[in-house]
Design a protein around this motif. Structure first.
Motif, PDB file in Angstrom:
ATOM      1  N   GLU A  52       0.829  -1.197   0.000  1.00  0.00           N
ATOM      2  CA  GLU A  52       0.000   0.000   0.000  1.00  0.00           C
ATOM      3  C   GLU A  52       0.865   1.250   0.000  1.00  0.00           C
ATOM      4  OE1 GLU A  52      -1.738  -1.269   3.661  1.00  0.00           O
ATOM      5  OE2 GLU A  52      -0.811   0.370   4.795  1.00  0.00           O
ATOM      6  N   PRO A  53       0.319   2.390  -0.408  1.00  0.00           N
ATOM      7  CA  PRO A  53       1.073   3.640  -0.277  1.00  0.00           C
ATOM      8  C   PRO A  53       1.308   3.976   1.194  1.00  0.00           C
ATOM      9  CG  PRO A  53      -0.756   3.904  -1.817  1.00  0.00           C
ATOM     10  CD  PRO A  53      -0.957   2.582  -1.127  1.00  0.00           C
ATOM     11  N   LEU A  54       2.413   4.622   1.459  1.00  0.00           N
ATOM     12  CA  LEU A  54       2.689   5.078   2.814  1.00  0.00           C
ATOM     13  C   LEU A  54       1.674   6.136   3.230  1.00  0.00           C
ATOM     14  CD1 LEU A  54       4.559   5.114   5.302  1.00  0.00           C
ATOM     15  CD2 LEU A  54       5.993   6.760   4.094  1.00  0.00           C
ATOM     16  N   TRP A  55       1.244   6.927   2.294  1.00  0.00           N
ATOM     17  CA  TRP A  55       0.209   7.928   2.544  1.00  0.00           C
ATOM     18  C   TRP A  55      -0.643   8.087   1.296  1.00  0.00           C
ATOM     19  CZ3 TRP A  55       1.389  11.939  -0.847  1.00  0.00           C
ATOM     20  CH2 TRP A  55       2.742  12.075  -1.212  1.00  0.00           C
ATOM     21  N   TRP A  56      -1.883   8.538   1.518  1.00  0.00           N
ATOM     22  CA  TRP A  56      -2.858   8.703   0.442  1.00  0.00           C
ATOM     23  C   TRP A  56      -3.248  10.176   0.369  1.00  0.00           C
ATOM     24  CZ3 TRP A  56      -5.083   4.250  -2.046  1.00  0.00           C
ATOM     25  CH2 TRP A  56      -4.703   3.020  -1.505  1.00  0.00           C
ATOM     26  N   ASP A  57      -3.003  10.804  -0.781  1.00  0.00           N
ATOM     27  CA  ASP A  57      -3.340  12.213  -0.952  1.00  0.00           C
ATOM     28  C   ASP A  57      -3.932  12.386  -2.343  1.00  0.00           C
ATOM     29  OD1 ASP A  57      -3.628  14.891  -0.537  1.00  0.00           O
ATOM     30  OD2 ASP A  57      -1.514  15.304  -0.153  1.00  0.00           O
ATOM     31  N   LEU A  58      -5.212  12.701  -2.384  1.00  0.00           N
ATOM     32  CA  LEU A  58      -5.936  12.772  -3.650  1.00  0.00           C
ATOM     33  C   LEU A  58      -5.293  13.788  -4.595  1.00  0.00           C
ATOM     34  CD1 LEU A  58      -8.438  11.813  -5.251  1.00  0.00           C
ATOM     35  CD2 LEU A  58      -9.719  13.692  -4.195  1.00  0.00           C
ATOM     36  N   ASN A  59      -5.062  13.328  -5.831  1.00  0.00           N
ATOM     37  CA  ASN A  59      -4.455  14.128  -6.905  1.00  0.00           C
ATOM     38  C   ASN A  59      -2.995  14.476  -6.660  1.00  0.00           C
ATOM     39  OD1 ASN A  59      -6.887  14.171  -8.390  1.00  0.00           O
ATOM     40  ND2 ASN A  59      -7.628  15.917  -7.198  1.00  0.00           N
ATOM     41  N   ILE A  60      -2.405  13.853  -5.640  1.00  0.00           N
ATOM     42  CA  ILE A  60      -0.973  13.986  -5.414  1.00  0.00           C
ATOM     43  C   ILE A  60      -0.276  12.653  -5.678  1.00  0.00           C
ATOM     44  CG2 ILE A  60       0.841  14.506  -3.742  1.00  0.00           C
ATOM     45  CD1 ILE A  60      -0.713  16.939  -4.660  1.00  0.00           C
ATOM     46  N   ASN A  61      -0.775  11.564  -5.061  1.00  0.00           N
ATOM     47  CA  ASN A  61      -0.187  10.250  -5.371  1.00  0.00           C
ATOM     48  C   ASN A  61      -1.228   9.206  -5.759  1.00  0.00           C
ATOM     49  OD1 ASN A  61      -1.240   9.897  -2.773  1.00  0.00           O
ATOM     50  ND2 ASN A  61       0.416   8.534  -2.138  1.00  0.00           N
ATOM     51  N   PHE A  62      -2.493   9.609  -5.854  1.00  0.00           N
ATOM     52  CA  PHE A  62      -3.511   8.734  -6.462  1.00  0.00           C
ATOM     53  C   PHE A  62      -4.687   9.602  -6.892  1.00  0.00           C
ATOM     54  CE2 PHE A  62      -5.803   9.281  -2.564  1.00  0.00           C
ATOM     55  CZ  PHE A  62      -7.119   8.886  -2.799  1.00  0.00           C
ATOM     56  N   ASN A  63      -5.484   9.070  -7.814  1.00  0.00           N
ATOM     57  CA  ASN A  63      -6.752   9.711  -8.184  1.00  0.00           C
ATOM     58  C   ASN A  63      -7.725   8.625  -8.619  1.00  0.00           C
ATOM     59  OD1 ASN A  63      -6.015   9.043 -10.842  1.00  0.00           O
ATOM     60  ND2 ASN A  63      -5.273  11.114 -11.301  1.00  0.00           N
ATOM     61  N   ARG A  64      -8.823   8.999  -9.185  1.00  0.00           N
ATOM     62  CA  ARG A  64      -9.867   8.022  -9.497  1.00  0.00           C
ATOM     63  C   ARG A  64      -9.548   7.172 -10.712  1.00  0.00           C
ATOM     64  NH1 ARG A  64     -12.313  12.184  -6.846  1.00  0.00           N
ATOM     65  NH2 ARG A  64     -13.962  11.597  -5.341  1.00  0.00           N
ATOM     66  N   THR A  65      -8.522   7.548 -11.462  1.00  0.00           N
ATOM     67  CA  THR A  65      -8.127   6.735 -12.610  1.00  0.00           C
ATOM     68  C   THR A  65      -6.792   6.016 -12.413  1.00  0.00           C
ATOM     69  OG1 THR A  65      -7.110   8.664 -13.670  1.00  0.00           O
ATOM     70  CG2 THR A  65      -9.402   8.183 -14.230  1.00  0.00           C
ATOM     71  N   SER A  66      -5.972   6.526 -11.529  1.00  0.00           N
ATOM     72  CA  SER A  66      -4.675   5.905 -11.257  1.00  0.00           C
ATOM     73  C   SER A  66      -4.557   5.678  -9.752  1.00  0.00           C
ATOM     74  CB  SER A  66      -3.541   6.813 -11.757  1.00  0.00           C
ATOM     75  OG  SER A  66      -2.279   6.245 -11.487  1.00  0.00           O
ATOM     76  N   HIS A  67      -4.671   4.410  -9.351  1.00  0.00           N
ATOM     77  CA  HIS A  67      -4.688   4.087  -7.917  1.00  0.00           C
ATOM     78  C   HIS A  67      -4.354   2.612  -7.742  1.00  0.00           C
ATOM     79  CE1 HIS A  67      -8.565   2.130  -8.697  1.00  0.00           C
ATOM     80  NE2 HIS A  67      -8.870   3.210  -9.402  1.00  0.00           N
ATOM     81  N   PRO A  68      -3.972   2.194  -6.536  1.00  0.00           N
ATOM     82  CA  PRO A  68      -3.676   0.786  -6.289  1.00  0.00           C
ATOM     83  C   PRO A  68      -4.921  -0.092  -6.462  1.00  0.00           C
ATOM     84  CG  PRO A  68      -2.724   2.163  -4.576  1.00  0.00           C
ATOM     85  CD  PRO A  68      -3.623   3.039  -5.383  1.00  0.00           C
ATOM     86  N   ASP A  69      -4.682  -1.337  -6.811  1.00  0.00           N
ATOM     87  CA  ASP A  69      -5.769  -2.304  -6.963  1.00  0.00           C
ATOM     88  C   ASP A  69      -6.402  -2.589  -5.599  1.00  0.00           C
ATOM     89  OD1 ASP A  69      -6.869  -4.396  -9.041  1.00  0.00           O
ATOM     90  OD2 ASP A  69      -6.596  -5.488  -7.143  1.00  0.00           O
ATOM     91  N   PRO A  70      -7.709  -2.898  -5.552  1.00  0.00           N
ATOM     92  CA  PRO A  70      -8.359  -3.219  -4.265  1.00  0.00           C
ATOM     93  C   PRO A  70      -7.701  -4.359  -3.498  1.00  0.00           C
ATOM     94  CG  PRO A  70     -10.027  -2.818  -5.945  1.00  0.00           C
ATOM     95  CD  PRO A  70      -8.704  -2.834  -6.647  1.00  0.00           C
ATOM     96  N   THR A  71      -6.934  -5.189  -4.171  1.00  0.00           N
ATOM     97  CA  THR A  71      -6.256  -6.283  -3.460  1.00  0.00           C
ATOM     98  C   THR A  71      -5.244  -5.759  -2.445  1.00  0.00           C
ATOM     99  OG1 THR A  71      -4.648  -6.428  -5.273  1.00  0.00           O
ATOM    100  CG2 THR A  71      -6.558  -7.906  -5.363  1.00  0.00           C
ATOM    101  N   VAL A  72      -4.955  -4.433  -2.478  1.00  0.00           N
ATOM    102  CA  VAL A  72      -4.048  -3.862  -1.483  1.00  0.00           C
ATOM    103  C   VAL A  72      -4.608  -4.047  -0.071  1.00  0.00           C
ATOM    104  CG1 VAL A  72      -5.032  -1.533  -1.461  1.00  0.00           C
ATOM    105  CG2 VAL A  72      -2.600  -1.836  -1.048  1.00  0.00           C
ATOM    106  N   LEU A  73      -5.920  -4.287   0.027  1.00  0.00           N
ATOM    107  CA  LEU A  73      -6.566  -4.468   1.323  1.00  0.00           C
ATOM    108  C   LEU A  73      -6.522  -5.906   1.816  1.00  0.00           C
ATOM    109  CD1 LEU A  73      -9.811  -2.404   0.564  1.00  0.00           C
ATOM    110  CD2 LEU A  73      -7.898  -1.663   1.959  1.00  0.00           C
ATOM    111  N   ASP A  74      -6.122  -6.826   0.980  1.00  0.00           N
ATOM    112  CA  ASP A  74      -6.324  -8.247   1.282  1.00  0.00           C
ATOM    113  C   ASP A  74      -5.589  -8.728   2.522  1.00  0.00           C
ATOM    114  OD1 ASP A  74      -8.050  -8.473  -0.787  1.00  0.00           O
ATOM    115  OD2 ASP A  74      -6.696  -9.546  -2.144  1.00  0.00           O
ATOM    116  N   GLY A  75      -4.476  -8.113   2.864  1.00  0.00           N
ATOM    117  CA  GLY A  75      -3.741  -8.583   4.041  1.00  0.00           C
ATOM    118  C   GLY A  75      -4.312  -8.106   5.364  1.00  0.00           C
ATOM    119  N   ALA A  76      -5.250  -7.159   5.320  1.00  0.00           N
ATOM    120  CA  ALA A  76      -5.768  -6.548   6.543  1.00  0.00           C
ATOM    121  C   ALA A  76      -6.986  -7.305   7.062  1.00  0.00           C
ATOM    122  CB  ALA A  76      -6.130  -5.096   6.290  1.00  0.00           C
TER     123      ALA A  76
END
Length: 556
Positions: free
Chosen positions: A482-506
């Motif tokens: 996962e990203p260390l931090w999430w900041d909209l339009n800085i390191n992710f947006n609605r078209t470029s973002h990590p896959d939902p599987t980033v949650l699978d380990g939690a």
């Protein structure tokens, strides 16, 4: 018939002794200024050690710093196990600070700063002492030290004490040293001196690469400017040594922290796809405006040097070179600042404009005329004055709140041994990600209590927020991928973002409540819920809700 004596055009006028001549005649003077620099740096280091960590008026970015360092001491690798467009350097320094503590806490940021301070101040003095009069070399070294130990982001009020965006201070310190190294002509030296310059150059570029990429790219342009506008002796030797030193930094980061250049570059490329180019161009225009006062005054001082040179019949080629160097510094400084959080007039690299003029005279063994000396003083005052003044006030603020730091009010105490010295003043009014700063301790305590009622040791928690404050606070294993931090339009947006599987380990997911009108970054939570809401609905169920948090548990 008497043969007239021909005097060099750049020689010191008869009866007058240049600064460089005086220091060569009395080498002990440089040693005295070296002691002054050492005393200044040591004093700042001792002050930081005795008074740190500072009270935190803007807390959420500090949670990022602690989480990044905690991931490293837990064995994770930056850009492999977690994504971050900010380089490893600042997190690596704080992780070294954590290794000095039996129970890591915010004090690790202070210890990490002191480690970095030792390296930065040493390089500043090594570079400046061969290029500037002793007084200026000592002043520059202490200025670099102040940049490192100060406790507020550049451009912010002195009352907003925090370690947020500490990487920008590291970057400016390294970049300023690099500019002096490359653009201020050194006194003639041996091949050994050139090799030492090469080592420092390579180390600076390596650290800037892993600090923040805009500083590194500007550093490469500075190298090009130095090669074109300066012709140092033993240049080939210095370049070869610099390449070896740069490679040594990359290898050292790989051996010490496991980071791979290819993974880091991938993080940078992903971030570049997210950010708006027009936004950065607008910031560049603003940054150029903030450099204008220094630029206009510097060119005015140099214009006076032109008039003086022409009056004495001296060549002006070096002065034209000086003009190009000043313009280079102004442009590179603006380009760097355009990628940072707005710093306004607080651009540390602008101090080097004054040093270029001083170094120009120092190399020629010519004293500064009174008008030029006043101009240089004004340049230093404009470029460094606001930074030094506000940094001093910020450090004073930290000292004044030392009692509250040691014995915080119960309402401001966070219920975690790791956060025992993470104190947010009760009167802190900074609008943080989701609450006013003074309300953040109760929000974090609510989350710690909520998780404490449900989780088991070794469980992994994902937080739908700017960053995850709970892994470090509760000694839980941090998530991977996962990203260390999430900041909209800085390191992710609605078209470029990590896959939902980033949650699978939690096993657990924490979602902050977002009361209307509270906090600055609620759009990030809304976007994350929009992107990952279907995955959460399918795989998680709500188990408890409080005033501040919603706790979800993995159900399938």
């Amino acid at each position: 018939m008497a043969i007239p004596t021909v005097r060099r055009a750049d020689a010191t006028p008869a009866g007058r002794t240049g600064v460089a001549d005086r220091e060569r005649t009395h080498p002990g003077r440089t040693g005295v200024w070296g002691l002054v620099a050492l005393a200044g740096v040591t004093g700042l280091a001792a002050f930081s050690l005795l008074t740190g960590p500072a009270p935190i008026a803007a807390p959420w970015d500090v949670f990022i710093l602690l989480d990044g360092a905690y991931r490293i001491i837990e064995g994770q690798i930056s850009s492999t196990d977690f994504a971050s467009p900010i380089g490893l350097l600042v997190y690596a320094m704080t992780s070294l600070g954590m290794r000095l503590q039996p129970v890591p806490s915010l004090a690790a940021a202070t210890y990490g700063n002191l480690i970095f301070l030792g390296a930065a101040a040493t390089m500043a003095w090594v570079v400046a002492r061969r290029r500037l009069p002793g007084m200026y070399a000592a002043g520059f070294t202490v200025f670099v030290a102040l940049l490192v130990v100060s406790v507020r982001p550049l451009g912010f009020s002195p009352w907003v004490t925090t370690y947020a965006m500490l990487y920008n201070r590291y970057g400016w310190a390294l970049f300023a040293i690099l500019l002096v190294l490359l653009l201020v002509q050194p006194r003639p030296g041996t091949s050994t001196a050139a090799a030492l310059d090469g080592v420092v150059l390579g180390v600076l570029l390596g650290l800037m690469f892993y600090c923040k990429i805009n500083f590194f790219l500007a550093g490469l342009f500075a190298v090009a400017a130095g090669c074109v506008l300066r012709t140092p002796r033993h240049r080939i030797l210095a370049v070869l040594v610099a390449l070896l030193a740069f490679g040594a930094v990359l290898v050292g980061m790989w051996l010490g922290f496991g980071v791979r250049v290819s993974d880091y570059v991938h993080d940078l490329a992903v971030t570049a796809l997210v950010q708006d180019e027009n936004y950065r161009i607008g910031k560049l225009v603003l940054a150029l405006g903030y450099t204008l006062p220094v630029g206009v005054l510097a060119l005015g001082v140099i214009a006076g040097l032109f008039r003086s040179a022409r009056r004495r019949g001296e060549p002006t080629r070096e002065l034209w070179r000086l003009v190009l160097l000043v313009i280079s510094v102004l442009g590179l400084t603006a380009a760097v600042s355009a990628v940072n959080t707005p710093e306004r007039y607080e651009l540390p690299a602008l101090v080097t404009v004054a040093l270029l003029i001083v170094g120009h005279h120092h190399y020629r063994s010519a004293p500064l005329a009174r008008a030029s000396l006043l101009g240089v003083g004004a340049l230093v005052l404009i470029a460094a004055g606001p930074i030094v003044g506000k940094d001093a006030m910020g450090l004073g603020k930290a000292v004044s709140l030392r009692g509250e730091e040691v014995h915080p009010q119960e309402s401001q105490r966070m219920h975690s041994d790791h956060l025992r010295d993470f104190v947010i003043p009760a009167d802190a009014t900074w609008s943080t990600a989701y609450r006013m700063a003074s309300d953040v301790p109760s929000m974090i305590n609510d989350g710690i209590a909520l998780l404490g009622r449900h989780i088991s040791p070794g469980d992994q928690v994902f937080t739908v927020a700017l960053t995850n404050p709970f892994s470090f606070a509760m000694s839980l294993p941090p998530g991977r991928g996962e990203p260390l931090w999430w900041d909209l339009n800085i390191n992710f947006n609605r078209t470029s973002h990590p896959d939902p599987t980033v949650l699978d380990g939690a096993r657990w997911v924490m979602v902050p409540t977002t009361p209307l009108g509270e906090g600055c970054c609620q759009a990030t939570v809304a976007a994350m819920l929009e992107l990952y809401g279907p995955h959460l609905a399918e795989h998680y169920t709500e188990v408890e809700r409080t005033a501040d948090w919603i706790l979800l548990m993995r159900s399938r």
